[in-house]
Design a protein around this motif. Sequence first.
Motif, short mmCIF file in Angstrom:
data_model
loop_
_atom_site.label_atom_id
_atom_site.label_comp_id
_atom_site.label_asym_id
_atom_site.label_seq_id
_atom_site.Cartn_x
_atom_site.Cartn_y
_atom_site.Cartn_z
N TRP A 13 49.18 4.40 2.59
CA TRP A 13 48.31 5.51 2.18
C TRP A 13 47.69 6.20 3.40
O TRP A 13 47.49 7.41 3.40
N ASP A 14 47.39 5.43 4.45
CA ASP A 14 46.82 6.00 5.68
C ASP A 14 47.75 7.08 6.24
O ASP A 14 47.30 8.14 6.63
N PHE A 15 49.02 6.77 6.29
CA PHE A 15 50.00 7.73 6.80
C PHE A 15 50.15 8.91 5.84
O PHE A 15 50.24 10.06 6.25
N TYR A 16 50.18 8.60 4.57
CA TYR A 16 50.38 9.65 3.56
C TYR A 16 49.20 10.61 3.52
O TYR A 16 49.37 11.81 3.36
N ALA A 17 47.98 10.10 3.71
CA ALA A 17 46.80 10.97 3.73
C ALA A 17 46.88 11.96 4.88
O ALA A 17 46.55 13.14 4.72
N LEU A 18 47.32 11.50 6.05
CA LEU A 18 47.49 12.40 7.19
C LEU A 18 48.55 13.45 6.89
O LEU A 18 48.40 14.62 7.23
N TYR A 19 49.63 13.02 6.27
CA TYR A 19 50.70 13.94 5.89
C TYR A 19 50.17 15.00 4.91
O TYR A 19 50.43 16.20 5.08
N LEU A 20 49.41 14.57 3.92
CA LEU A 20 48.85 15.52 2.94
C LEU A 20 47.88 16.49 3.60
O LEU A 20 47.87 17.68 3.26
N GLN A 21 47.10 16.01 4.53
CA GLN A 21 46.17 16.88 5.25
C GLN A 21 46.93 17.95 6.02
O GLN A 21 46.58 19.13 5.98
N GLU A 25 46.85 22.06 5.46
CA GLU A 25 46.56 22.99 6.55
C GLU A 25 47.69 24.01 6.71
O GLU A 25 47.45 25.19 6.90
N GLU A 26 48.92 23.54 6.61
CA GLU A 26 50.08 24.43 6.71
C GLU A 26 50.11 25.42 5.54
O GLU A 26 50.40 26.60 5.72
N PHE A 27 49.80 24.94 4.36
CA PHE A 27 49.76 25.81 3.18
C PHE A 27 48.70 26.91 3.37
O PHE A 27 48.95 28.08 3.11
N THR A 28 47.52 26.51 3.85
CA THR A 28 46.44 27.48 4.09
C THR A 28 46.88 28.51 5.12
O THR A 28 46.70 29.72 4.93
N ARG A 29 47.46 28.07 6.22
CA ARG A 29 47.91 28.98 7.28
C ARG A 29 48.97 29.95 6.73
O ARG A 29 48.91 31.15 6.99
#
Length: 161
Positions: A13-21, A25-29
């Motif tokens: 989940w630690d890795f997946y949370a970073l991926y989701l973040q 950010e990419e979606f917002t940009r």
Amino acid sequence: MKDTSLRAPLKSWDFYALYLQRQAEEFTRNTEIEILKEFKEKFNWSFDVEKALKETTFEAIVLTNIDQEIQWVNKGFIQMTGYPANFSKGKQPKFLQGENSSKAALKAIRDNIKKELHFKERVINYRKNGEEYVCDIEIFPLKNKAGKVSHLLALENEVYN
């Protein structure tokens, strides 16, 4: 002596949370790029919006017309300043300035805008709650196909000392 410090296992989940973040950010940009592309099409700018946004680091975006009236701000601007988009629209960005805003920096901004130059400046602005913050601003004059500036695009970052 045996090490008895507490350790938590690393979970996927630690890795997946970073991926989701990063995805968020990419979606917002990409959303910001699409909004500015719509403005580009509407006002016939020759400026490469996508390239500028992908090559520049920024938190806030402020788009003004040539009279420096705010036409659009991104969510980063709202987070940085505390002002809602509907409050900011139609106002000049000088509503963010105050007592400790450098007169020299403000003059440099006015002069560069008048000369229609791409430039960077640092200024002290004020949030809605009255708190000061230091802001690096990069301003791009947006010219139409005829070469006339119709808008200004400001990409802003808060500076933490």
